[in-house]
Design a protein around this motif. Structure first.
Motif, mmCIF file in Angstrom:
data_model
loop_
_atom_site.group_PDB
_atom_site.id
_atom_site.type_symbol
_atom_site.label_atom_id
_atom_site.label_comp_id
_atom_site.label_asym_id
_atom_site.label_seq_id
_atom_site.Cartn_x
_atom_site.Cartn_y
_atom_site.Cartn_z
ATOM 1 N N SER A 16 0.836 -1.201 0.000
ATOM 2 C CA SER A 16 0.000 0.000 0.000
ATOM 3 C C SER A 16 0.870 1.249 0.000
ATOM 4 O O SER A 16 2.009 1.245 0.493
ATOM 5 C CB SER A 16 -0.934 0.016 1.214
ATOM 6 O OG SER A 16 -0.236 0.424 2.374
ATOM 7 N N LYS A 17 0.331 2.299 -0.547
ATOM 8 C CA LYS A 17 1.071 3.561 -0.632
ATOM 9 C C LYS A 17 1.382 4.116 0.763
ATOM 10 O O LYS A 17 2.435 4.721 0.970
ATOM 11 C CB LYS A 17 0.316 4.555 -1.491
ATOM 12 C CG LYS A 17 0.287 4.118 -2.967
ATOM 13 C CD LYS A 17 -0.377 5.125 -3.840
ATOM 14 C CE LYS A 17 -0.537 4.744 -5.281
ATOM 15 N NZ LYS A 17 0.262 3.721 -5.857
ATOM 16 N N LEU A 18 0.481 3.905 1.704
ATOM 17 C CA LEU A 18 0.745 4.317 3.087
ATOM 18 C C LEU A 18 1.994 3.617 3.612
ATOM 19 O O LEU A 18 2.899 4.246 4.155
ATOM 20 C CB LEU A 18 -0.432 3.948 4.000
ATOM 21 C CG LEU A 18 -1.617 4.890 4.053
ATOM 22 C CD1 LEU A 18 -2.745 4.252 4.842
ATOM 23 C CD2 LEU A 18 -1.222 6.213 4.663
ATOM 24 N N ASN A 19 2.025 2.291 3.452
ATOM 25 C CA ASN A 19 3.159 1.511 3.936
ATOM 26 C C ASN A 19 4.443 1.901 3.218
ATOM 27 O O ASN A 19 5.498 2.011 3.840
ATOM 28 C CB ASN A 19 2.906 0.015 3.752
ATOM 29 C CG ASN A 19 1.757 -0.487 4.598
ATOM 30 O OD1 ASN A 19 1.260 0.194 5.481
ATOM 31 N ND2 ASN A 19 1.311 -1.695 4.326
ATOM 32 N N LEU A 20 4.343 2.098 1.926
ATOM 33 C CA LEU A 20 5.522 2.453 1.140
ATOM 34 C C LEU A 20 6.090 3.806 1.575
ATOM 35 O O LEU A 20 7.308 3.967 1.696
ATOM 36 C CB LEU A 20 5.183 2.452 -0.352
ATOM 37 C CG LEU A 20 6.352 2.584 -1.316
ATOM 38 C CD1 LEU A 20 7.406 1.508 -1.067
ATOM 39 C CD2 LEU A 20 5.860 2.523 -2.752
ATOM 40 N N ALA A 45 3.181 3.915 11.552
ATOM 41 C CA ALA A 45 2.416 2.726 11.139
ATOM 42 C C ALA A 45 1.249 2.474 12.080
ATOM 43 O O ALA A 45 0.131 2.176 11.631
ATOM 44 C CB ALA A 45 3.334 1.504 11.084
ATOM 45 N N ASN A 46 1.489 2.582 13.381
ATOM 46 C CA ASN A 46 0.415 2.338 14.350
ATOM 47 C C ASN A 46 -0.648 3.428 14.307
ATOM 48 O O ASN A 46 -1.794 3.191 14.666
ATOM 49 C CB ASN A 46 0.995 2.195 15.756
ATOM 50 C CG ASN A 46 1.760 0.899 15.915
ATOM 51 O OD1 ASN A 46 1.394 -0.134 15.361
ATOM 52 N ND2 ASN A 46 2.846 0.940 16.670
ATOM 53 N N THR A 47 -0.273 4.608 13.846
ATOM 54 C CA THR A 47 -1.226 5.717 13.740
ATOM 55 C C THR A 47 -2.054 5.633 12.461
ATOM 56 O O THR A 47 -3.259 5.873 12.493
ATOM 57 C CB THR A 47 -0.469 7.063 13.766
ATOM 58 O OG1 THR A 47 0.276 7.157 14.977
ATOM 59 C CG2 THR A 47 -1.433 8.243 13.654
ATOM 60 N N TYR A 48 -1.426 5.259 11.350
ATOM 61 C CA TYR A 48 -2.078 5.394 10.044
ATOM 62 C C TYR A 48 -2.430 4.083 9.338
ATOM 63 O O TYR A 48 -3.101 4.122 8.312
ATOM 64 C CB TYR A 48 -1.194 6.232 9.109
ATOM 65 C CG TYR A 48 -1.045 7.659 9.562
ATOM 66 C CD1 TYR A 48 -2.114 8.553 9.476
ATOM 67 C CD2 TYR A 48 0.145 8.122 10.105
ATOM 68 C CE1 TYR A 48 -1.988 9.858 9.895
ATOM 69 C CE2 TYR A 48 0.282 9.430 10.521
ATOM 70 C CZ TYR A 48 -0.791 10.293 10.418
ATOM 71 O OH TYR A 48 -0.668 11.602 10.842
ATOM 72 N N THR A 49 -1.948 2.941 9.835
ATOM 73 C CA THR A 49 -2.202 1.693 9.121
ATOM 74 C C THR A 49 -2.870 0.663 10.024
ATOM 75 O O THR A 49 -3.030 0.879 11.221
ATOM 76 C CB THR A 49 -0.895 1.076 8.562
ATOM 77 O OG1 THR A 49 -0.091 0.609 9.643
ATOM 78 C CG2 THR A 49 -0.110 2.076 7.731
#
Length: 135
Positions: free
Chosen positions: A74-78, A107-111
């Motif tokens: 995912s673009k978030l993860n990338l 990561a814990n905030t947005y995914t």
């Protein structure tokens, strides 16, 4: 601005650039105009550095991602992975463990939790290999 706030703003801009593929200066201008994302020299240093090394950072992600191809991340993860790797490799003021720790905060905030685990796995494997290289 705290270092965490700088990183959060940089993350949002890197993520936005992944979504829109717009020129980064245009995204800086929009961010300043709507006044929702702080853009200062520290934020620009992380964003510009991350984007300048994008291809190298993506190769590292591909190398350490055993379960997902780059196109399936995912673009978030990338965006989180790119920033953490950039800071680990190119920011002399950010120790690798701090870059990973801060990536996990993002990561814990947005995914989702499974995405956070994936990010942690990729960065952990990278960190172990980097440690061996530097020993």
């Amino acid at each position: 601005m705290s270092r965490r706030e700088v990183r959060d703003s940089a993350f949002k801009l890197v993520f936005e650039q992944l979504l829109r593929d717009d020129d980064i200066q245009e995204l800086y201008d929009i961010a300043e105009e709507i006044d929702e994302i702080t853009v200062d020299d520290q934020v620009k240093a992380i964003v510009d550095g991350t984007l300048a090394h994008r291809e190298e950072l993506d190769r590292i992600v591909e190398n350490y991602s055993k379960s997902r191809k780059l196109a399936r991340i995912s673009k978030l993860n990338l965006a989180i992975l790119r920033i953490a790797l950039y800071e680990s490799l190119y920011d002399e003021n950010t120790p690798v463990n701090a870059a990973i720790s801060e990536a996990m905060v993002l990561a814990n905030t947005y995914t989702y939790s499974e995405d956070a685990s994936f990010i942690n796995g990729v960065l952990g494997a990278f960190s172990r290999d980097l440690e061996k290289e530097n020993a």
